[in-house]
Design a protein around this motif. Structure first.
Motif, PDB file in Angstrom:
ATOM      1  N   PHE A 203      -5.553  38.916  79.368  1.00 24.87           N
ATOM      2  CA  PHE A 203      -5.993  37.667  80.139  1.00 24.87           C
ATOM      3  C   PHE A 203      -5.260  36.561  79.647  1.00 24.87           C
ATOM      4  O   PHE A 203      -4.995  36.618  78.334  1.00 24.87           O
ATOM      5  N   TYR A 204      -5.113  35.342  80.255  1.00 23.83           N
ATOM      6  CA  TYR A 204      -4.629  34.251  79.614  1.00 23.83           C
ATOM      7  C   TYR A 204      -5.452  32.988  79.790  1.00 23.83           C
ATOM      8  O   TYR A 204      -4.992  32.067  79.258  1.00 23.83           O
ATOM      9  N   ASN A 205      -6.588  33.201  80.278  1.00 20.47           N
ATOM     10  CA  ASN A 205      -7.309  31.831  80.470  1.00 20.47           C
ATOM     11  C   ASN A 205      -8.822  32.300  80.452  1.00 20.47           C
ATOM     12  O   ASN A 205      -8.947  33.131  81.366  1.00 20.47           O
ATOM     13  N   PHE A 206      -9.724  31.354  79.909  1.00 23.11           N
ATOM     14  CA  PHE A 206     -11.131  31.699  80.150  1.00 23.11           C
ATOM     15  C   PHE A 206     -11.594  31.200  81.547  1.00 23.11           C
ATOM     16  O   PHE A 206     -12.769  31.303  81.830  1.00 23.11           O
ATOM     17  N   ASP A 207     -10.770  30.136  81.885  1.00 21.42           N
ATOM     18  CA  ASP A 207     -11.203  29.398  83.249  1.00 21.42           C
ATOM     19  C   ASP A 207     -12.339  28.729  82.951  1.00 21.42           C
ATOM     20  O   ASP A 207     -13.336  28.732  83.845  1.00 21.42           O
ATOM     21  N   GLY A 208     -12.770  28.239  82.049  1.00 20.42           N
ATOM     22  CA  GLY A 208     -13.932  27.550  81.433  1.00 20.42           C
ATOM     23  C   GLY A 208     -15.165  28.375  81.428  1.00 20.42           C
ATOM     24  O   GLY A 208     -16.193  27.648  81.201  1.00 20.42           O
ATOM     25  N   HIS A 209     -15.149  29.666  81.446  1.00 17.33           N
ATOM     26  CA  HIS A 209     -16.438  30.635  81.370  1.00 17.33           C
ATOM     27  C   HIS A 209     -16.135  31.682  80.228  1.00 17.33           C
ATOM     28  O   HIS A 209     -15.789  32.681  80.602  1.00 17.33           O
ATOM     29  N   GLU A 210     -16.050  31.158  79.037  1.00 13.51           N
ATOM     30  CA  GLU A 210     -15.776  32.096  77.860  1.00 13.51           C
ATOM     31  C   GLU A 210     -16.904  33.247  77.902  1.00 13.51           C
ATOM     32  O   GLU A 210     -16.346  34.147  77.492  1.00 13.51           O
ATOM     33  N   ASP A 211     -18.032  32.725  78.501  1.00 11.76           N
ATOM     34  CA  ASP A 211     -19.024  34.045  78.269  1.00 11.76           C
ATOM     35  C   ASP A 211     -19.155  34.963  79.445  1.00 11.76           C
ATOM     36  O   ASP A 211     -20.083  35.677  79.816  1.00 11.76           O
ATOM     37  N   ASP A 212     -18.268  34.675  80.443  1.00 13.84           N
ATOM     38  CA  ASP A 212     -18.344  35.332  81.687  1.00 13.84           C
ATOM     39  C   ASP A 212     -17.042  36.348  82.186  1.00 13.84           C
ATOM     40  O   ASP A 212     -16.006  35.369  82.719  1.00 13.84           O
ATOM     41  N   PRO A 213     -16.806  37.369  81.665  1.00  5.94           N
ATOM     42  CA  PRO A 213     -15.344  38.010  81.593  1.00  5.94           C
ATOM     43  C   PRO A 213     -15.107  38.179  83.124  1.00  5.94           C
ATOM     44  O   PRO A 213     -13.810  38.548  83.512  1.00  5.94           O
ATOM     45  N   GLY A 214     -15.891  38.240  84.151  1.00  5.56           N
ATOM     46  CA  GLY A 214     -15.803  38.249  85.468  1.00  5.56           C
ATOM     47  C   GLY A 214     -14.882  37.063  86.075  1.00  5.56           C
ATOM     48  O   GLY A 214     -14.283  37.148  87.209  1.00  5.56           O
ATOM     49  N   SER A 215     -14.973  35.998  85.348  1.00  7.29           N
ATOM     50  CA  SER A 215     -14.356  34.720  85.760  1.00  7.29           C
ATOM     51  C   SER A 215     -12.809  34.565  85.091  1.00  7.29           C
ATOM     52  O   SER A 215     -12.014  33.645  85.411  1.00  7.29           O
ATOM     53  N   TRP A 216     -12.544  35.343  84.107  1.00  4.18           N
ATOM     54  CA  TRP A 216     -11.369  35.176  83.239  1.00  4.18           C
ATOM     55  C   TRP A 216     -10.144  35.412  84.233  1.00  4.18           C
ATOM     56  O   TRP A 216     -10.177  36.114  85.090  1.00  4.18           O
ATOM     57  N   LYS A 217      -8.928  34.807  83.894  1.00  3.49           N
ATOM     58  CA  LYS A 217      -7.535  35.044  84.454  1.00  3.49           C
ATOM     59  C   LYS A 217      -6.904  36.226  83.770  1.00  3.49           C
ATOM     60  O   LYS A 217      -6.302  36.143  82.745  1.00  3.49           O
ATOM     61  N   TYR A 218      -7.179  37.339  84.457  1.00  2.00           N
ATOM     62  CA  TYR A 218      -6.345  38.383  84.169  1.00  2.00           C
ATOM     63  C   TYR A 218      -4.776  38.362  84.293  1.00  2.00           C
ATOM     64  O   TYR A 218      -4.511  38.182  85.370  1.00  2.00           O
ATOM     65  N   GLY A 219      -4.157  39.126  83.466  1.00  2.00           N
ATOM     66  CA  GLY A 219      -2.648  39.313  83.522  1.00  2.00           C
ATOM     67  C   GLY A 219      -2.106  38.925  82.463  1.00  2.00           C
ATOM     68  O   GLY A 219      -2.551  38.508  81.249  1.00  2.00           O
ATOM     69  N   VAL A 220      -0.585  38.611  82.452  1.00  2.00           N
ATOM     70  CA  VAL A 220       0.227  38.414  81.435  1.00  2.00           C
ATOM     71  C   VAL A 220       1.036  37.084  81.749  1.00  2.00           C
ATOM     72  O   VAL A 220       1.653  36.974  82.876  1.00  2.00           O
ATOM     73  N   ALA A 221       1.044  36.152  80.864  1.00  4.87           N
ATOM     74  CA  ALA A 221       1.759  34.986  80.947  1.00  4.87           C
ATOM     75  C   ALA A 221       3.063  35.083  80.102  1.00  4.87           C
ATOM     76  O   ALA A 221       3.100  35.355  79.073  1.00  4.87           O
ATOM     77  N   LEU A 222       4.131  34.829  80.798  1.00  8.78           N
ATOM     78  CA  LEU A 222       5.457  34.889  80.120  1.00  8.78           C
ATOM     79  C   LEU A 222       6.368  33.598  80.170  1.00  8.78           C
ATOM     80  O   LEU A 222       6.532  33.113  81.397  1.00  8.78           O
ATOM     81  N   ARG A 223       6.971  32.957  79.066  1.00  6.51           N
ATOM     82  CA  ARG A 223       7.752  32.106  78.994  1.00  6.51           C
ATOM     83  C   ARG A 223       9.242  32.406  79.300  1.00  6.51           C
ATOM     84  O   ARG A 223       9.316  33.542  79.077  1.00  6.51           O
ATOM     85  N   TYR A 224       9.958  31.454  79.693  1.00  7.31           N
ATOM     86  CA  TYR A 224      11.334  31.697  80.096  1.00  7.31           C
ATOM     87  C   TYR A 224      12.077  30.447  79.559  1.00  7.31           C
ATOM     88  O   TYR A 224      11.621  29.167  79.542  1.00  7.31           O
ATOM     89  N   LYS A 225      13.385  30.490  79.278  1.00 14.26           N
ATOM     90  CA  LYS A 225      14.225  29.303  79.020  1.00 14.26           C
ATOM     91  C   LYS A 225      15.310  29.371  79.806  1.00 14.26           C
ATOM     92  O   LYS A 225      16.148  30.350  80.121  1.00 14.26           O
ATOM     93  N   PHE A 226      15.764  27.989  80.064  1.00 12.20           N
ATOM     94  CA  PHE A 226      16.967  28.013  81.004  1.00 12.20           C
ATOM     95  C   PHE A 226      18.372  28.542  80.208  1.00 12.20           C
ATOM     96  O   PHE A 226      19.160  29.028  80.622  1.00 12.20           O
ATOM     97  N   ASN A 227      18.420  28.038  79.041  1.00 10.20           N
ATOM     98  CA  ASN A 227      19.584  28.312  77.960  1.00 10.20           C
ATOM     99  C   ASN A 227      19.073  28.263  76.763  1.00 10.20           C
ATOM    100  O   ASN A 227      17.958  28.144  76.415  1.00 10.20           O
ATOM    101  N   VAL A 228      20.051  28.349  75.689  1.00 15.88           N
ATOM    102  CA  VAL A 228      19.592  28.174  74.283  1.00 15.88           C
ATOM    103  C   VAL A 228      18.986  26.958  73.933  1.00 15.88           C
ATOM    104  O   VAL A 228      18.049  26.654  73.456  1.00 15.88           O
ATOM    105  N   ASP A 229      19.528  25.960  74.649  1.00 12.25           N
ATOM    106  CA  ASP A 229      19.120  24.425  74.497  1.00 12.25           C
ATOM    107  C   ASP A 229      18.003  24.100  75.202  1.00 12.25           C
ATOM    108  O   ASP A 229      17.314  23.080  75.388  1.00 12.25           O
ATOM    109  N   ASN A 230      17.639  24.978  76.451  1.00 14.81           N
ATOM    110  CA  ASN A 230      16.372  24.832  77.379  1.00 14.81           C
ATOM    111  C   ASN A 230      16.667  23.470  78.278  1.00 14.81           C
ATOM    112  O   ASN A 230      15.818  22.969  78.671  1.00 14.81           O
TER     113      ASN A 230
END
Length: 290
Positions: A203-230
């Protein structure tokens, strides 16, 4: 006069031969299903940036991210922060626990893991899993101990195992490991068979509910760059402002603007600085892991 006419005709055909072969004006779309598609992504071959084409594809109006470990639905793309969010149908969440093989990035893919990612390995063998014996993994045999489980991750494991679905996995909570290498080690891969764990949750976000795993944002977050200088290529920005879609063509992946009035091919080579994209997309190395 005949000689001049023949020379002009010959020159015309020679010019046509060296022009980039255009892509179809209908081949590059601005949406895939209900998702907006912008550079560096595209809806098919010849669209967007060629470095991203094999990883992000649009098929039957569904946007998909592909690596050597599988194909994953892309839930959303944050173009302002250059992050894509994907889901893994085989991972365990608070509503569903199931066996999984793991997740990995291709080593040369132009993506890196976002720092907000949290990977929880579930139902790991306490006696034989290398996550509990880090000295033999990822250390090159130099005897250096590399912590693979976050000691401060126990509360996250407790919350995950409070889910009815995940509680069906092998207790106790000590079989849960909050995986420390956010880049998944030198091979950018989480091989659950080698790690001797049954499943994983990400998951990548607690969505404001750290103690409620049913509300977490499950999945994978990936960054990308346009090029070396971005840097966002200005020629592409101009193309999109005119209502066009950025694409490429030819042996050297020359830039083309697929615009409503027709293709506008550009034949200009990049500068000597590797990775700088001016009009030709030719960089094939991984960005961000180096």
């Amino acid at each position: 006069m005949k000689l001049m006419h023949s020379s002009t005709t010959l020159l015309f055909f020679i010019t046509l031969m060296f022009l980039p072969r255009p892509i179809s004006c209908q081949s590059c779309q601005k949406t895939c299903g209900n998702q907006l598609i912008k550079y560096p992504f595209g809806t098919g071959p010849g669209c967007g940036d060629p470095r991203f084409q094999k990883y992000v594809t649009c098929n039957q109006e569904k946007l998909t991210f592909t690596t050597h470990t599988g194909c994953y639905p892309i839930t959303t793309i944050d173009y302002n922060n250059q992050v894509i969010y994907i889901s893994d149908p085989t991972m365990s969440t608070c509503s569903c626990a199931q066996p999984s093989k793991g997740f990995g990035l291709d080593w040369d893919a132009p993506f890196t893991f976002h720092d907000d990612n949290v990977f929880a390995l579930l139902d790991c063998s306490i006696t034989s899993s290398p996550v509990y014996k880090p000295s033999g993994l990822y250390n090159g045999g130099n005897g250096t101990t590399v912590p693979l489980c976050d000691k401060d991750g126990a509360p996250i494991c407790s919350f995950l195992y409070s889910c009815q679905a995940i509680s069906t996995l092998n207790p106790p909570i000590s079989t849960c490991c909050i995986y420390t290498p956010v880049d998944l080690g030198p091979s950018f891969e989480m091989d659950l068979q080698k790690l001797q764990c049954t499943s994983y949750s990400a998951f990548y976000n607690f969505d404001g509910h750290e103690d409620d795993p049913g509300s977490w944002k499950y999945g994978v977050a990936l960054r990308y760059k346009f090029n070396v200088d971005n840097n966002y290529p200005s020629v592409c920005a101009n193309c999109e402002r005119s209502g066009g879609v950025c694409g490429y063509t030819g042996a050297y992946n020359s830039f083309v603007c697929d615009c409503p009035s027709g293709l506008t091919p550009q034949r200009t080579v990049t500068s000597g600085h590797i990775g700088t994209m001016v009009l030709v997309f030719s960089h094939h190395g991984k960005l961000g892991h180096g």
